[in-house]
Design a protein around this motif. Structure first.
Motif, PDB file in Angstrom:
ATOM      1  N   PRO A  87      52.329  69.974  53.733  1.00  0.00           N
ATOM      2  CA  PRO A  87      51.743  68.653  53.949  1.00  0.00           C
ATOM      3  C   PRO A  87      51.144  68.152  52.634  1.00  0.00           C
ATOM      4  O   PRO A  87      50.558  68.916  51.891  1.00  0.00           O
ATOM      5  N   GLY A  88      51.323  66.865  52.366  1.00  0.00           N
ATOM      6  CA  GLY A  88      50.706  66.301  51.166  1.00  0.00           C
ATOM      7  C   GLY A  88      51.601  66.306  49.950  1.00  0.00           C
ATOM      8  O   GLY A  88      51.380  65.555  49.009  1.00  0.00           O
ATOM      9  N   ALA A  89      52.635  67.159  49.945  1.00  0.00           N
ATOM     10  CA  ALA A  89      53.543  67.163  48.804  1.00  0.00           C
ATOM     11  C   ALA A  89      54.437  65.923  48.862  1.00  0.00           C
ATOM     12  O   ALA A  89      54.734  65.402  49.938  1.00  0.00           O
ATOM     13  N   VAL A  90      54.835  65.448  47.707  1.00  0.00           N
ATOM     14  CA  VAL A  90      55.742  64.308  47.622  1.00  0.00           C
ATOM     15  C   VAL A  90      57.089  64.826  47.132  1.00  0.00           C
ATOM     16  O   VAL A  90      57.155  65.771  46.350  1.00  0.00           O
ATOM     17  N   ASN A  91      58.157  64.223  47.608  1.00  0.00           N
ATOM     18  CA  ASN A  91      59.492  64.757  47.349  1.00  0.00           C
ATOM     19  C   ASN A  91      60.393  63.810  46.572  1.00  0.00           C
ATOM     20  O   ASN A  91      60.356  62.600  46.789  1.00  0.00           O
ATOM     21  N   VAL A  92      61.196  64.389  45.689  1.00  0.00           N
ATOM     22  CA  VAL A  92      62.327  63.677  45.106  1.00  0.00           C
ATOM     23  C   VAL A  92      63.575  64.334  45.677  1.00  0.00           C
ATOM     24  O   VAL A  92      63.870  65.490  45.368  1.00  0.00           O
ATOM     25  N   PHE A  93      64.263  63.608  46.518  1.00  0.00           N
ATOM     26  CA  PHE A  93      65.467  64.134  47.145  1.00  0.00           C
ATOM     27  C   PHE A  93      66.713  63.568  46.468  1.00  0.00           C
ATOM     28  O   PHE A  93      66.697  62.453  45.944  1.00  0.00           O
ATOM     29  N   SER A  94      67.794  64.341  46.505  1.00  0.00           N
ATOM     30  CA  SER A  94      69.117  63.788  46.225  1.00  0.00           C
ATOM     31  C   SER A  94      69.781  63.515  47.559  1.00  0.00           C
ATOM     32  O   SER A  94      69.706  64.344  48.468  1.00  0.00           O
ATOM     33  N   ASP A  95      70.441  62.382  47.653  1.00  0.00           N
ATOM     34  CA  ASP A  95      71.219  62.092  48.857  1.00  0.00           C
ATOM     35  C   ASP A  95      72.600  62.732  48.695  1.00  0.00           C
ATOM     36  O   ASP A  95      73.581  62.056  48.393  1.00  0.00           O
ATOM     37  N   HIS A  96      72.637  64.057  48.900  1.00  0.00           N
ATOM     38  CA  HIS A  96      73.899  64.781  48.728  1.00  0.00           C
ATOM     39  C   HIS A  96      74.957  64.326  49.719  1.00  0.00           C
ATOM     40  O   HIS A  96      76.145  64.352  49.438  1.00  0.00           O
ATOM     41  N   ARG A  97      74.494  63.903  50.913  1.00  0.00           N
ATOM     42  CA  ARG A  97      75.478  63.547  51.954  1.00  0.00           C
ATOM     43  C   ARG A  97      76.379  62.412  51.523  1.00  0.00           C
ATOM     44  O   ARG A  97      77.575  62.432  51.765  1.00  0.00           O
ATOM     45  N   ARG A  98      75.789  61.427  50.880  1.00  0.00           N
ATOM     46  CA  ARG A  98      76.552  60.235  50.521  1.00  0.00           C
ATOM     47  C   ARG A  98      77.792  60.606  49.686  1.00  0.00           C
ATOM     48  O   ARG A  98      78.933  60.307  50.048  1.00  0.00           O
ATOM     49  N   GLY A  99      77.556  61.263  48.559  1.00  0.00           N
ATOM     50  CA  GLY A  99      78.665  61.618  47.670  1.00  0.00           C
ATOM     51  C   GLY A  99      79.622  62.606  48.309  1.00  0.00           C
ATOM     52  O   GLY A  99      80.840  62.521  48.129  1.00  0.00           O
ATOM     53  N   MET A 100      79.062  63.560  49.083  1.00  0.00           N
ATOM     54  CA  MET A 100      79.933  64.571  49.687  1.00  0.00           C
ATOM     55  C   MET A 100      80.816  63.966  50.775  1.00  0.00           C
ATOM     56  O   MET A 100      81.972  64.365  50.939  1.00  0.00           O
ATOM     57  N   ARG A 101      80.292  62.994  51.495  1.00  0.00           N
ATOM     58  CA  ARG A 101      81.129  62.321  52.504  1.00  0.00           C
ATOM     59  C   ARG A 101      82.288  61.592  51.842  1.00  0.00           C
ATOM     60  O   ARG A 101      83.413  61.611  52.344  1.00  0.00           O
ATOM     61  N   GLN A 102      82.009  60.970  50.714  1.00  0.00           N
ATOM     62  CA  GLN A 102      83.089  60.300  49.976  1.00  0.00           C
ATOM     63  C   GLN A 102      84.144  61.327  49.535  1.00  0.00           C
ATOM     64  O   GLN A 102      85.352  61.080  49.600  1.00  0.00           O
ATOM     65  N   ALA A 103      83.662  62.486  49.079  1.00  0.00           N
ATOM     66  CA  ALA A 103      84.581  63.522  48.599  1.00  0.00           C
ATOM     67  C   ALA A 103      85.463  64.040  49.731  1.00  0.00           C
ATOM     68  O   ALA A 103      86.690  64.147  49.587  1.00  0.00           O
TER      69      ALA A 103
END
Lengths: 329, 329
Positions: free
Chosen positions: B149-165
């Motif tokens: 709790p309290g941590a802030v995240n930098v995520f990669s949207d891996h799904r987007r690129g992988m769905r294209q692949a």
């Protein structure tokens, strides 16, 4: 701290030695103390300790470009060695800009690091030299000829591997060899001297050429493009650095040249692409983990007041199919 | 400090603001003060300042493997952003070992860093979670699902690129797709979910397979070797990570398989080898500089007490010749 000592079954002085990263501590002692520390959640205040001891247990590492695979591997290895000895690493990245070197040396001094490991982008920059002169902590310099009395050096013996590379090309019949180099720094001078010496020793006329610029992918591409566009392109190209190699390969590939058949090619540093390129790229290789480890070991010896000497680590040529006999024209 | 203020022609409070990295300082002011500092060789004692202010102006970065190109680029970018704001970076490298994560978090806390950016090797490790719980400084987590709790995240949207692949491979007729993944971490789960979703949406039976291990060159090679040795090898392989890609390519190459003809291949992360391989490798790409910059920006906002939200950065598929129609058998 008393609780830690009781739980670990050791004297309080032993806890103190382990937590301050004292070198004279057995592995068994260290693991008992660290286990007790973890169990109790004990967090010694290292900042207050630092002020008392006038030590920060921190080493500054001023690196040219951490996103360059070569430097990343050196930093990884140095960090492991320093951390094992109880030191943390403050990292500054000069983004391959010599202008930032002096600013980073001053920053690390202000941070009161116990020592500095550095790789500068310009060996003669007056601002950098002035910042170095003002330091009163040990300095280890990575593969540069910086006129700083008292600094200890970790050199690469670039000449050894490059002489093997040039000898290989000469044996294959190449006489028109071009070497692409970055700015005037020790690695570039050593590689250049090795090439010149090989021709001279065989009594060959100096039918080589040099293209000097910066250690960057962009310059590697431009230099290779210029060489290939000349009326008489070289029969072999040596790229003096892994970024120059990447740039050169982009151009050689775009022109559809088959390495080892249409033109021969030698790179520096055994990065993943050299083995996976088709054909694999002959390179002058050095042991980056050993470089980082040596730099850290020298720093630890300096901090312990032990006598130290400059270290020179070997380089070696790895022959691969990117070199072949001179193409018939 | 008075001399610096006089030479720069500014108030002493302005000098103090510049040197403490205060965000509310104009660029002109900053450069005047820094020029005066450089000319006078003034070195404020940041350690004593730290104790007074209870700030160290230092951010800890606990990274999984700095010699991995991906992390090196993220760290380089974060360091630049933090340094520009007056912060230094303490780097720890866990050598891809989840066991070291907790030790490094505790070390950075003992060092009294003002905040921690981290990428852990195991999202559920109790020791790591306990160390995180004990922290009282801001935490930014890179692309992991850590229940903190309290941590802030930098995520990669891996799904987007992988769905294209995956869509690209399905369009080319592939149904027997194998995905090689590292340990169970957010990126692996997202990539896997993207593949499953693509089949499901097209109403295709789940004729894919997964090979899970560790994010390493060695595992990439072993997994690719195992897949190719099966009675019915897949017609396409997706390597979920740049180290896995390097390992897989070594094996594919050693077996003399021509990518895009004999077998199709997709990697992750646009490292130099992907463009220079023959044929060039299709990859799911992400912007590593943006990841490092975003992590640093989030940390600075947290330190300034500003409201912040998690950031998700896109990924995208880059089609290249390593993907082709299913080979006739």
């Amino acid at each position: 701290m008393r609780e830690v000592a009781q739980l670990a079954g050791v004297a309080m002085s032993s806890v103190s030695r382990v937590l301050s990263g004292h070198p004279d501590v057995s592995v068994g002692m260290q693991s008992r103390v660290l286990a007790a520390v973890a169990e109790l959640g004990y967090q010694p205040d290292l900042l207050a300790q630092s002020l008392r001891r006038q030590e920060t247990m921190t080493i500054g590492f001023a690196v040219g470009d951490i996103s360059n695979q070569l430097f990343a591997e050196i930093v990884a290895s140095a960090e492991t060695t320093l951390r094992t000895a109880g030191y943390s690493m403050l990292l500054t990245n000069s983004e391959a800009s010599a202008e930032l070197d002096a600013a980073h040396i001053r920053l690390l001094a202000q941070r009161r690091v116990d020592g500095i490991i550095l790789s500068v982008g310009d060996e003669q920059n007056p601002d950098t030299l002035a910042a170095l002169e003002r330091l009163d902590v040990p300095v280890v310099i990575l593969d540069r000829d910086v006129p700083m009395p008292g600094a200890v050096n970790v050199f690469s013996d670039h000449r050894r591997g490059m002489r093997q590379a040039v000898a290989h090309l000469l044996d294959l019949g190449h006489r028109d060899i071009a070497m692409i180099n970055g700015q005037t720094l020790r690695p570039a001078r050593e590689r250049r001297a090795a090439l010149e010496a090989c021709y001279e020793e065989r009594g060959l006329p100096p039918t080589y050429r040099f293209v000097d610029g910066t250690f960057s992918v962009e310059f590697g591409a431009r230099a290779a493009g210029d060489l290939l566009s000349q009326e008489h392109p070289p029969t072999a190209i040596i790229a003096g650095g892994n970024q120059l190699m990447l740039g050169s390969l982009k151009v050689l590939r775009a022109r559809g040249l088959r390495l080892g058949r249409d033109i021969s090619f030698v790179g520096c540093d055994d990065i993943p692409v050299s083995e996976l390129y088709d054909p694999p790229i002959a390179v002058v290789r050095r042991d980056t983990a050993a470089m980082g480890h040596s730099a850290a070991e020298l720093m630890l010896a300096l901090l312990a007041g032990e006598p130290v000497e400059d270290v020179t680590l070997p380089s070696e040529f790895v022959a691969r199919a990117s070199c072949g006999p001179v193409a018939k024209t």
